[in-house]
Structure formats: structure tokens, C-alpha cells
Scaffold this motif. Structure first.
Motif, PDB file in Angstrom:
ATOM      1  N   ASN A   1      42.063  40.588  52.788  1.00 59.72           N
ATOM      2  CA  ASN A   1      42.511  41.195  51.525  1.00 59.72           C
ATOM      3  C   ASN A   1      44.028  41.292  51.475  1.00 59.72           C
ATOM      4  O   ASN A   1      44.640  40.976  50.460  1.00 59.72           O
ATOM      5  CB  ASN A   1      41.934  42.605  51.372  1.00 59.72           C
ATOM      6  CG  ASN A   1      40.468  42.576  50.950  1.00 59.72           C
ATOM      7  OD1 ASN A   1      39.980  41.545  50.493  1.00 59.72           O
ATOM      8  ND2 ASN A   1      39.785  43.690  51.118  1.00 59.72           N
TER       9      ASN A   1
ATOM     10  N   LYS B   1      45.435  38.098  50.733  1.00 56.79           N
ATOM     11  CA  LYS B   1      45.035  37.634  49.412  1.00 56.79           C
ATOM     12  C   LYS B   1      45.885  38.286  48.321  1.00 56.79           C
ATOM     13  O   LYS B   1      46.281  37.650  47.356  1.00 56.79           O
ATOM     14  CB  LYS B   1      43.554  37.974  49.206  1.00 56.79           C
ATOM     15  CG  LYS B   1      42.946  37.339  47.987  1.00 56.79           C
ATOM     16  CD  LYS B   1      41.415  37.388  48.054  1.00 56.79           C
ATOM     17  CE  LYS B   1      40.889  38.787  47.850  1.00 56.79           C
ATOM     18  NZ  LYS B   1      39.411  38.845  47.926  1.00 56.79           N
ATOM     19  N   PHE B   2      46.174  39.626  48.518  1.00 58.99           N
ATOM     20  CA  PHE B   2      46.878  40.344  47.459  1.00 58.99           C
ATOM     21  C   PHE B   2      48.395  40.385  47.695  1.00 58.99           C
ATOM     22  O   PHE B   2      49.104  41.062  46.967  1.00 58.99           O
ATOM     23  CB  PHE B   2      46.320  41.781  47.341  1.00 58.99           C
ATOM     24  CG  PHE B   2      44.900  41.785  46.843  1.00 58.99           C
ATOM     25  CD1 PHE B   2      44.634  41.491  45.498  1.00 58.99           C
ATOM     26  CD2 PHE B   2      43.841  42.042  47.705  1.00 58.99           C
ATOM     27  CE1 PHE B   2      43.327  41.475  45.039  1.00 58.99           C
ATOM     28  CE2 PHE B   2      42.545  42.023  47.232  1.00 58.99           C
ATOM     29  CZ  PHE B   2      42.263  41.747  45.898  1.00 58.99           C
TER      30      PHE B   2
ATOM     31  N   ASP C   1      50.444  46.199  53.202  1.00 53.99           N
ATOM     32  CA  ASP C   1      50.963  44.968  52.600  1.00 53.99           C
ATOM     33  C   ASP C   1      51.964  45.332  51.522  1.00 53.99           C
ATOM     34  O   ASP C   1      52.151  46.513  51.202  1.00 53.99           O
ATOM     35  CB  ASP C   1      49.819  44.125  52.034  1.00 53.99           C
ATOM     36  CG  ASP C   1      49.065  44.819  50.937  1.00 53.99           C
ATOM     37  OD1 ASP C   1      49.698  45.248  49.942  1.00 53.99           O
ATOM     38  OD2 ASP C   1      47.805  44.962  51.066  1.00 53.99           O
TER      39      ASP C   1
ATOM     40  N   TYR D   1      32.477  46.527  43.939  1.00 54.88           N
ATOM     41  CA  TYR D   1      33.524  47.033  43.059  1.00 54.88           C
ATOM     42  C   TYR D   1      34.801  46.244  43.269  1.00 54.88           C
ATOM     43  O   TYR D   1      35.250  46.020  44.382  1.00 54.88           O
ATOM     44  CB  TYR D   1      33.801  48.524  43.312  1.00 54.88           C
ATOM     45  CG  TYR D   1      34.765  49.072  42.283  1.00 54.88           C
ATOM     46  CD1 TYR D   1      34.314  49.488  41.036  1.00 54.88           C
ATOM     47  CD2 TYR D   1      36.131  49.086  42.537  1.00 54.88           C
ATOM     48  CE1 TYR D   1      35.200  49.928  40.068  1.00 54.88           C
ATOM     49  CE2 TYR D   1      37.019  49.523  41.575  1.00 54.88           C
ATOM     50  CZ  TYR D   1      36.551  49.943  40.350  1.00 54.88           C
ATOM     51  OH  TYR D   1      37.431  50.363  39.387  1.00 54.88           O
ATOM     52  N   GLN D   2      35.402  45.825  42.139  1.00 54.67           N
ATOM     53  CA  GLN D   2      36.686  45.124  42.196  1.00 54.67           C
ATOM     54  C   GLN D   2      37.596  45.721  41.153  1.00 54.67           C
ATOM     55  O   GLN D   2      37.147  46.020  40.042  1.00 54.67           O
ATOM     56  CB  GLN D   2      36.486  43.624  41.899  1.00 54.67           C
ATOM     57  CG  GLN D   2      35.759  42.906  43.006  1.00 54.67           C
ATOM     58  CD  GLN D   2      35.591  41.435  42.705  1.00 54.67           C
ATOM     59  OE1 GLN D   2      35.104  41.062  41.642  1.00 54.67           O
ATOM     60  NE2 GLN D   2      35.983  40.593  43.644  1.00 54.67           N
ATOM     61  N   VAL D   3      38.867  45.915  41.519  1.00 56.56           N
ATOM     62  CA  VAL D   3      39.812  46.424  40.537  1.00 56.56           C
ATOM     63  C   VAL D   3      40.115  45.284  39.583  1.00 56.56           C
ATOM     64  O   VAL D   3      40.412  44.174  40.019  1.00 56.56           O
ATOM     65  CB  VAL D   3      41.113  46.893  41.216  1.00 56.56           C
ATOM     66  CG1 VAL D   3      42.107  47.390  40.166  1.00 56.56           C
ATOM     67  CG2 VAL D   3      40.823  47.967  42.241  1.00 56.56           C
TER      68      VAL D   3
ATOM     69  N   GLY E   1      36.230  36.607  45.395  1.00 62.72           N
ATOM     70  CA  GLY E   1      35.627  37.708  46.154  1.00 62.72           C
ATOM     71  C   GLY E   1      34.460  38.284  45.392  1.00 62.72           C
ATOM     72  O   GLY E   1      34.267  37.999  44.210  1.00 62.72           O
ATOM     73  N   MET E   2      33.647  39.125  46.123  1.00 60.00           N
ATOM     74  CA  MET E   2      32.434  39.699  45.533  1.00 60.00           C
ATOM     75  C   MET E   2      32.479  41.225  45.486  1.00 60.00           C
ATOM     76  O   MET E   2      31.566  41.856  44.986  1.00 60.00           O
ATOM     77  CB  MET E   2      31.217  39.298  46.374  1.00 60.00           C
ATOM     78  CG  MET E   2      30.838  37.839  46.258  1.00 60.00           C
ATOM     79  SD  MET E   2      29.159  37.652  46.832  1.00 60.00           S
ATOM     80  CE  MET E   2      29.293  38.215  48.492  1.00 60.00           C
ATOM     81  N   GLY E   3      33.496  41.789  46.073  1.00 62.41           N
ATOM     82  CA  GLY E   3      33.552  43.257  46.102  1.00 62.41           C
ATOM     83  C   GLY E   3      32.617  43.857  47.132  1.00 62.41           C
ATOM     84  O   GLY E   3      32.123  44.968  46.953  1.00 62.41           O
TER      85      GLY E   3
ATOM     86  N   GLY F   1      33.442  43.368  50.684  1.00 68.73           N
ATOM     87  CA  GLY F   1      34.186  43.438  51.940  1.00 68.73           C
ATOM     88  C   GLY F   1      34.482  44.869  52.358  1.00 68.73           C
ATOM     89  O   GLY F   1      34.177  45.282  53.481  1.00 68.73           O
ATOM     90  N   LEU F   2      35.073  45.666  51.455  1.00 68.03           N
ATOM     91  CA  LEU F   2      35.442  47.041  51.809  1.00 68.03           C
ATOM     92  C   LEU F   2      34.199  47.922  52.006  1.00 68.03           C
ATOM     93  O   LEU F   2      34.198  48.823  52.840  1.00 68.03           O
ATOM     94  CB  LEU F   2      36.364  47.642  50.752  1.00 68.03           C
ATOM     95  CG  LEU F   2      37.785  47.053  50.731  1.00 68.03           C
ATOM     96  CD1 LEU F   2      38.620  47.683  49.623  1.00 68.03           C
ATOM     97  CD2 LEU F   2      38.473  47.264  52.081  1.00 68.03           C
TER      98      LEU F   2
ATOM     99  N   SER G   1      49.804  48.273  49.400  1.00 70.38           N
ATOM    100  CA  SER G   1      48.732  49.210  49.783  1.00 70.38           C
ATOM    101  C   SER G   1      48.703  49.334  51.296  1.00 70.38           C
ATOM    102  O   SER G   1      49.147  48.427  52.008  1.00 70.38           O
ATOM    103  CB  SER G   1      47.357  48.696  49.347  1.00 70.38           C
ATOM    104  OG  SER G   1      47.446  47.982  48.147  1.00 70.38           O
TER     105      SER G   1
HETATM  106  P1  ADP Z   1      36.753  41.444  47.361  1.00 72.04           P
HETATM  107  O1  ADP Z   1      35.805  40.483  47.988  1.00 72.04           O
HETATM  108  O2  ADP Z   1      36.738  41.503  45.941  1.00 72.04           O
HETATM  109  O3  ADP Z   1      38.075  41.385  47.983  1.00 72.04           O
HETATM  110  P2  ADP Z   1      36.682  43.921  48.704  1.00 72.04           P
HETATM  111  O4  ADP Z   1      35.574  44.929  48.891  1.00 72.04           O
HETATM  112  O5  ADP Z   1      37.291  43.418  49.935  1.00 72.04           O
HETATM  113  O6  ADP Z   1      36.119  42.794  47.799  1.00 72.04           O
HETATM  114  O7  ADP Z   1      37.772  44.588  47.834  1.00 72.04           O
HETATM  115  C1  ADP Z   1      37.407  45.248  46.679  1.00 72.04           C
HETATM  116  C2  ADP Z   1      38.542  45.358  45.731  1.00 72.04           C
HETATM  117  O8  ADP Z   1      39.561  46.175  46.291  1.00 72.04           O
HETATM  118  C3  ADP Z   1      39.265  44.090  45.488  1.00 72.04           C
HETATM  119  O9  ADP Z   1      38.599  43.315  44.514  1.00 72.04           O
HETATM  120  C4  ADP Z   1      40.599  44.547  45.061  1.00 72.04           C
HETATM  121  O10 ADP Z   1      40.553  44.861  43.694  1.00 72.04           O
HETATM  122  C5  ADP Z   1      40.827  45.766  45.863  1.00 72.04           C
HETATM  123  N1  ADP Z   1      41.619  45.500  47.072  1.00 72.04           N
HETATM  124  C6  ADP Z   1      41.174  45.334  48.342  1.00 72.04           C
HETATM  125  N2  ADP Z   1      42.193  45.161  49.199  1.00 72.04           N
HETATM  126  C7  ADP Z   1      43.327  45.236  48.455  1.00 72.04           C
HETATM  127  C8  ADP Z   1      44.730  45.115  48.758  1.00 72.04           C
HETATM  128  N3  ADP Z   1      45.158  44.906  50.021  1.00 72.04           N
HETATM  129  N4  ADP Z   1      45.624  45.224  47.742  1.00 72.04           N
HETATM  130  C9  ADP Z   1      45.185  45.426  46.492  1.00 72.04           C
HETATM  131  N5  ADP Z   1      43.891  45.551  46.130  1.00 72.04           N
HETATM  132  C10 ADP Z   1      42.964  45.456  47.113  1.00 72.04           C
END
Ligand code: ADP
Length: 809
Positions: A713, A716-717, A741, A759-761, A771-773, A775-776, A801
Motif C-alpha cells: 500500500n 502504491k499510494f 509514506d 473498504y476503499q477510500v 485492489g479489493m479492499g 489487505g488491511l 500516512s
Molecule cells: P486495497 O487492496 O484497496 O489496497 P487495503 O485494505 O489494503 O485494500 O486498503 C484499503 C484502503 O485503504 C485503500 O483502498 C486505500 O483507500 C486506503 N489505504 C491503504 N493504505 C494506504 C496508504 N498507505 N495511503 C493512503 N491510503 C491507503
């Protein structure tokens, strides 16, 4: 004794008879006796003691040789010689000196004693003693007479004094008395004091020898004449009555007399005491007028009888005057509620005894009016003089309305509190059955109801699903109960509104006959049933019932109705939650199934692409190779995602395979693994682990998964050229790992939500991240399985973040 001595003896005694007994003066006689003793005996020392009236002391009254005395006395029984010596009165003892004492007694009573120190020779001492004894014998009766006379004189003086005093007192009393005193003889005043004359505005002289009846009010003359006559004749001894006399200026004065027949100068007379009671009569009349018109009920109790009751009291109690006045208190008290009777009695007792304070002088009690109505009264007790005697006045106020209002308020408050408790219960319930049973039990307990039922109908699509809770005096499996619940369901509109049944058997009751029969069969007389509504839909009912007729109060109906509404909503809410949970479960299940199903074909795709890439199935040109590598990479990503989905589904405590390992070594390995990927995307990756870190006990494979997700992540971001920092340290028994980051950042309200599954922002339309939301969500699951915490911090969008992981050591 020699002849000579005998002659001398007679001579000496003769001298004594000449010297003493000539007066009634004690001092004179004592001196005469002592002189005689001194001259005839010539003692060295002589003293005379006389006994006092109380026979307690010996008074020293004379000493020879003469010396002045100041009332010295010694208690009876003390040796006079010792006492004299102590007083320094007696001459010093000398050898051969004889001392003796001779009592002075008459009629067997000792009156005194003579103590002598003789100057006689041993031969003559006995003779001398005989002389002194004889002298004392003569002197004794003289003393006795003087005393007798003195006592007599004293008594006479005292009596005279007392008589004079009492006469004076009597005269003063009568003359100055505030009460009138008079004496009537032969129908005339023979004596009248000033106070008596004042009552009729005259002087005593004006009244003397006048006929008393001349001064009596014409209307009372007959009465007074009769009373006087009866005493004159001796028919009655004394009379006590009231009448009116005429004042000189013509107005009538109320008087009270107490007259007694006496003998006066040998003839019958009447000695009377006259009292002006006009003030009292006026006060009583004023009191009576006040009381007659008072709105407050008033009674007067005297000698345990009601002696007076005003019209307001009769109105308040509905009793007639005859039922109250002149009746024993006990009898009238029967209208007071038995539980309050003692308090009312005690009040009257306390008032009488004066043992009362403002706090205790008023009480609240219930009483039954003649028409049978129970009323609330407040009684206020006070002590008064009524007709000259102490009495208790009780004021009665009908406070029924205030009392009812107060009770109503109390009831309201109670209901409000109960309502609050129940609503609290309802809103906190997490399960429908508990919600129904606890609420029903609370309601039944507080409304004192012995039967209760609550039921919830099933969904319209599944009408058979019914929750039912029955409590109290009723069998759960009684088929009749089931039938009634069904009736409530089937009779149209039966429970659209609360159903209030005060008495099932009341012919006025508009109850559907089936229900009436059903309730009667269960032995129910009164019932209260309300619908449970949810979103304007009737979802069930709540019913309370008792075995006797009962007038349900407005508050009870409102409360139960409110509870019904709350319950309906709660049931709906719990159902929605249950439905949601069910839906989530179904979705998870589906994802799992789909993932499984996808995995096999994907494995096939990957396998065959690898075969093709290796050229086993024939040579490939560059374009084909390029295309195949794209297929392979994406199929790989697809499998990666499916694997994570499957991992998330199957993760639980049992899947952890823990071991001890060094976090420093582990993080270095992670760093090395990710560095090429970062370099490829032109993002810096930095690892800071300064302190030596203790080993941790965890599932290294799964923790790798956590770090992989965070680093993936972060990269990616991150913008190109950005830096990602990995730090690790120990704080309060926890290993902290932070991944920071400089990327897009996370809005504050999304910091928690990003850990939810799928969940994805939203990043807007400008940029789209794959992504699928999950990972976290997976990270959180793994960290929590290790007993740790994971959270994110961000200064906001565009400000980067930081993700923190804290694992217990
Ligand atoms: P995804 O597969 O979408 O990355 P995650 O569960 O890993 O799924 O993350 C969920 C959401 O959290 C992401 O879609 C993103 O919106 C936000 N996110 C995760 N990591 C970061 C980061 N390092 N900086 C900004 N947003 C993040």
C-alpha cells in the motif's frame, strides 16, 4: 453527817428557798442559784449547764468564779470536764482536789448539771455533795416551772400572731379581691366588697341592706330568686350558676356566682363569690359566630366527648348535629379509617397534655363520609378553654383533591421511572426472546399483574414464525392461550388500538364473543392488550391479565401502550440486525465458494501458460511471448487475491503457527524482499531499527503477510521519488512497527474504516488504484489474532500516512 452539820444543812437549804423560785425570770433564778452555791459551799470552781428543748446540747449558763459567757454549749454525751478544759474554762487540776457533778432533774427528766471543783476536805466532801444534791433537787422544779411558763407564753404569742395575721389576710383578701364577695342575710346584702360593687357600678355602701334581686336583670330575676330561696331554706348547700346583673348605667353584665349557705351571727346567711364573665361570654359569642361561618370544619372535644361541631364539620362529614354533638369521641371516630384512627386519638391526647409542637399538631387521615365516600382530611389540633375548662379544638380540612393530585403525581413519577427502566432495557436488548421476557416480567411486577403474554408475528412471508412469551399464573403450553393469540391475529382490527377490559363479564363490554369466551375459559376477568407496531405494521401484541375485575388507570394504559411501541421498534431493529448478519454470512459463504471454484481453473491457466512460456508446446515469437507473460502475470495476481480472500475466510486462532524469532532479522529480510519492487517504482525504502529488539513469538508467515500489505500500500499510494520509512522499537512491553509514506494520506473520518473488509477510500475520478479492499482487513485480523493492535494516522489528504502495528512481547 454530824448534828452540827445537819443544822448547817437545813440552814443552807433554807437560804436557798429564800433566794430562788421568787420570779419566772430564768437569768435571775440561775444567778441566784449560783450565788447561793458560791456562798454556801465556796467551791474552787462551779459551772451550771442547762439542757436545751431538743435535748441535744448542754448550754453553759453560769460559771463561778464569774466570767462572761457567749452561748457555749456541748453536745449531750460529751464529758463536761474534758470539754471545759478544752475551752480553758476550768482551773488547772491539782493534787488532792476533788471534782464532781450533780444532775438537776425533775419528774424523771434531766434539766441540767452542776459541775464542781470542791475546796472541802476529804472528810467533809460527802456532806458537801449532799448539800449540793439537795440544792439541785430544790432548784429543779423552779427551772421546770419557768420552762413551762415560757413554752406556754410562746404558744400564746404565736397563736395570737397567727390569728392576727389570718384575720388581716382574710380582710385584705376580701377587700382587695378581684372577685366580688358578698354576704346575704334576710334578703339583704350585709357585706359587699369593692369588686362586687364595681360589677354593678356602685359603692359597697350603696348596696348594703338592699335586696340583691334589685340588681339582677329582670329576665334572670326568677332564677336568682329561686336559687337564693333554696339556699336560705337549706335545700341546697351551695350553688354555682350564671346570670345577668344590671349595671348602674343600664347595661347587662354576665356574672358567674358561687354561693354557699353559712351560719352568720347565729343565723342562716349566704356567702357568695361573684365573677364578671361578660368578657368571656363575649369571646365565646364571637368565637361561636366565627366558627359557625367558618369553611373549616371545627369540633371541640372535652372529657372525651364532642361538645361542639360547626356546620362546616357536619357538611364535610355528612353527619347531623345529633350524631356528633354530645356523643363520645370514640363513637364519632368510627368514621376515621381504621389505619388512621390511632393517630387521630393520639393527636387529641397530645393536645390535651400540651405535649405538642407545630410538627405534631397536624395530621393527615382518611375518613368515610356519611354517603360512603372516602375522603382525605387534615386535622389541626389546638388547646382552648371552653366554658372555663380545657378542651381540644380540632379543625378539619377536606384535602381530598390535593391528596388525589399528589398521589397522581407520585403515580406519574413512578410510571415515568418504570417506563425509563423498561425502555432502557428494550434499547439495550440484543436478542428478541430476552427482550420480550424481561420487559414482560418488569411490567407484570410493577403493575402487579399475575398473567402476561407477549407475542411477535413472523414475517409476512413466514407467518408461522411466532415468538411467544408467557409469564405468571398461566401454562405456556395451554392450547387455549395459543388460540387466543391466534384470535388476536385473525379477527380484523382487533388490536389496532389498545384493548382495555375492566371486566370480561360486564355486559357493556364490546368484546368479540370468541375472545370473551377464551378469556373467561382461562379464568381471566380483566385484561389490557396493546399492539406492537413497527413501521406502521402490527408485528405482535402485549397483554396483561388478572383474575379479578380491574379498572385500568389511564397511566397504566399509556405506559403499556408506549412499551408496546418501543418493543415493536426494538423487535424490528433486532430483526433487521439478524437479517443483516444473515446476509453477511451468506455473502462470505458465497465469496468463499466462488474463490474455491476460481482457484482450480486459475491453476490450470497458470500451468498451461508456464508450459507455453517454456516452449514445450512449440516455439513462440516475441509478440506471443510478450502476450503470454501478460496473461501469466495477471493470472498470478488473480490467484494472489483469491488466496488472500481464502486466507481471510479461514483465519482463526487455530491457524496461527507461532515460533520465536528476531524482529530485526525478520524486518531486514522483508526490507530486502521489497527493495527491488520499490526501486522499480522509483520510491525510496528506508529501515530504521536501532535498539536491539527482543525476540517475539508469532506466526512469521502471517506477519509477513501484514508487512507485505503495508509495504505494498505504501508504495502504491506514494508519489515517484517519495520515501517510505519502516521503523521498529519497544515501548511498554510492546513491539512497535511503523510504516510511513509521503503519499495521498487518509481523511480523518476514514482512518478506522479502511480496516473493514472491502473498504476503499474513494480517490475521485482522477486516479484509480487497483485492489479489493481486503489487505488491511487481513492485517487487522492477523495482528489481533496475535493479541496486538493496528491503526493508521494521517495528517490528512496529500500529507502521507503512518500505519502502526503493536505486538505484545
Ligand atoms: P486495497 O487492496 O484497496 O489496497 P487495503 O485494505 O489494503 O485494500 O486498503 C484499503 C484502503 O485503504 C485503500 O483502498 C486505500 O483507500 C486506503 N489505504 C491503504 N493504505 C494506504 C496508504 N498507505 N495511503 C493512503 N491510503 C491507503
Amino acid at each position: 453527817m454530824s448534828e452540827r452539820a445537819k443544822e448547817r444543812f437545813v440552814e443552807i437549804l433554807y437560804e436557798l428557798t429564800l433566794a430562788v423560785g421568787t420570779t419566772l425570770d430564768l437569768d435571775h433564778e440561775v444567778n441566784a442559784f449560783m450565788d447561793w452555791l458560791a456562798q454556801s459551799i465556796r467551791p474552787r470552781f462551779a459551772s451550771l449547764f442547762l439542757v436545751d428543748d431538743a435535748h441535744q446540747f448542754l448550754h453553759l449558763v453560769a460559771v463561778h468564779p464569774h466570767m462572761p459567757l457567749q452561748g457555749e454549749r456541748l453536745p449531750m454525751g460529751v464529758d463536761p470536764w474534758t470539754w471545759l478544759r478544752k475551752q480553758g474554762i476550768q482551773a488547772e487540776e491539782q493534787d488532792g482536789v476533788q471534782q464532781y457533778a450533780v444532775p438537776i432533774s425533775a419528774e424523771g427528766q434531766v434539766l441540767g448539771i452542776v459541775c464542781l471543783v470542791s475546796s472541802a476536805s476529804p472528810e467533809t466532801i460527802e456532806d458537801e455533795r449532799t448539800v449540793v444534791e439537795a440544792g439541785a433537787g430544790y432548784f429543779a422544779p423552779v427551772l421546770r416551772n419557768i420552762w413551762r411558763y415560757r413554752t406556754l407564753e410562746q404558744q400564746v404569742a404565736e397563736r395570737t400572731k397567727a390569728l392576727a395575721q389570718s384575720e388581716a389576710m382574710f380582710r385584705a383578701l376580701v377587700e382587695q379581691a378581684v372577685v366580688g364577695v358578698y354576704l346575704i342575710q334576710d334578703d339583704q346584702f350585709v357585706y359587699v366588697n369593692q369588686a362586687a360593687a364595681d360589677i354593678v357600678g356602685r359603692t359597697p355602701e350603696e348596696l348594703i341592706h338592699r335586696n340583691p334581686l334589685d340588681f339582677v336583670h329582670p329576665d334572670d330575676r326568677a332564677l336568682v330568686a329561686q336559687m337564693l330561696r333554696r339556699r336560705q331554706r337549706g335545700e341546697i348547700d351551695a350553688a354555682h350558676y350564671t346570670f345577668r346583673v344590671l349595671h348602674r348605667d343600664g347595661h347587662a353584665v354576665h356574672v358567674e356566682v358561687y354561693g354557699k349557705g353559712i351560719e352568720y351571727q347565729g343565723k342562716r346567711a349566704i356567702l357568695g363569690v361573684l365573677l364578671d364573665i361578660s368578657k368571656r361570654v363575649q369571646a365565646e359569642e364571637a368565637y361561636r359566630a366565627l366558627v359557625e361561618h367558618s369553611l373549616q370544619g371545627l369540633i371541640i372535644i372535652q372529657d372525651d366527648r364532642i361538645v361542639f361541631a360547626n356546620p362546616a364539620f357536619l357538611r364535610a362529614t355528612g353527619l347531623t348535629g345529633a350524631e356528633v354533638v354530645d356523643r363520645p369521641l370514640e363513637e364519632v371516630l368510627t368514621i376515621v379509617h381504621p389505619e388512621d384512627r390511632d393517630a387521630v386519638c393520639a393527636l387529641s391526647q397530645q393536645v390535651l397534655s400540651g405535649d405538642i409542637s407545630p410538627a405534631t399538631s397536624t395530621i393527615k387521615f382518611r375518613y368515610r363520609r356519611a354517603d360512603g365516600q372516602m375522603r382525605w382530611g387534615r386535622a389541626l389540633g389546638g388547646r382552648i378553654l371552653y366554658r372555663g375548662k380545657p378542651a381540644v379544638q380540632v379543625a378539619l380540612l377536606d384535602i381530598t383533591r390535593q391528596e388525589e393530585a399528589r398521589q397522581q403525581l407520585e403515580r406519574y413519577t413512578r410510571f415515568l421511572e418504570l417506563g425509563n427502566t423498561i425502555v432502557h432495557n428494550i434499547t439495550h436488548a440484543t436478542e428478541i426472546h430476552t427482550l420480550l421476557s424481561t420487559t414482560l416480567e418488569l411490567l407484570m411486577e410493577h403493575l402487579e399483574v399475575n398473567m402476561g403474554a407477549v407475542w411477535v408475528l413472523g414475517h409476512p412471508e413466514q407467518p408461522s414464525t411466532v415468538y411467544r412469551v408467557l409469564r405468571g399464573d398461566i401454562a405456556e403450553d395451554d392450547p387455549r392461550v395459543h388460540e387466543i393469540v391466534q384470535q388476536f391475529r385473525h379477527i380484523p382490527n382487533v388490536l389496532d388500538r389498545p384493548m382495555v377490559i375492566a371486566d370480561v363479564l360486564d355486559p357493556q363490554q364490546t368484546l368479540p364473543p370468541v375472545l370473551q369466551e377464551g378469556l373467561s375459559a382461562l379464568g381471566i376477568r380483566a385484561a389490557l392488550a396493546v399492539p406492537l407496531f413497527a413501521r406502521a405494521q402490527r408485528v405482535g401484541g402485549l397483554a396483561l391479565a388478572v383474575r379479578e375485575a380491574r379498572a385500568w388507570t389511564r397511566e397504566e394504559v399509556i405506559l403499556v401502550e408506549e412499551i408496546g411501541t418501543e418493543m415493536g421498534m426494538a423487535v424490528e431493529r433486532l430483526r433487521l440486525i439478524a437479517d443483516l448478519e444473515e446476509a453477511l454470512r451468506a455473502k462470505d459463504e458465497m465469496i468463499q465458494n466462488v474463490s474455491h471454484e476460481l482457484r482450480t481453473p486459475l491453476t490450470m491457466i497458470l500451468g498451461y501458460t508456464e508450459l507455453l512460456q517454456e516452449g514445450i508446446l512449440g516455439d513462440l515469437n516475441d509478440d506471443q511471448r510478450e502476450a503470454l507473460s501478460i496473461v501469466h502475470r495477471n493470472a498470478g495476481r488473480l490467484r494472489f487475491m483469491i488466496d488472500r480472500l481464502l486466507l481471510l475466510q479461514m483465519l482463526d486462532e487455530r491457524t496461527l503457527e507461532r515460533s520465536w524469532f528476531s524482529p530485526t532479522a525478520w524486518l531486514e529480510e522483508v526490507y530486502k524482499r521489497w527493495l527491488p519492487e520499490y526501486q522499480q517504482h522509483n520510491v525510496n525504502l528506508v529501515l530504521h531499527v536501532h535498539d536491539p529488539l527482543p525476540n517475539i513469538y508469532g506466526d512469521r508467515h502471517l506477519l509477513d503477510e501484514v508487512m507485505d500489505n503495508l509495504l505494498h500500500n505504501a508504495q502504491k499510494f506514494s508519489p515517484q521519488g517519495g520515501t517510505v520509512r519502516v521503523r521498529a522499537w519497544v515501548e511498554k512491553e510492546e513491539l512497535y512497527i511503523a510504516v510511513s509514506d509521503e503519499g495521498v494520506g487518509i481523511p480523518p473520518d476514514k482512518l478506522d474504516r479502511i480496516f473493514d473488509r472491502f473498504y476503499q477510500v474513494s480517490q475521485g475520478l482522477s486516479r484509480r488504484f487497483d485492489g479489493m479492499g481486503i489487505g488491511l482487513a487481513l492485517c487487522r485480523e492477523i495482528v489481533e489474532l496475535h493479541g496486538g493492535r493496528i491503526w493508521a494516522e494521517s495528517e490528512g489528504e496529500g500529507k502521507g500516512s503512518t500505519f502502526y502495528v503493536a505486538l505484545p512481547l
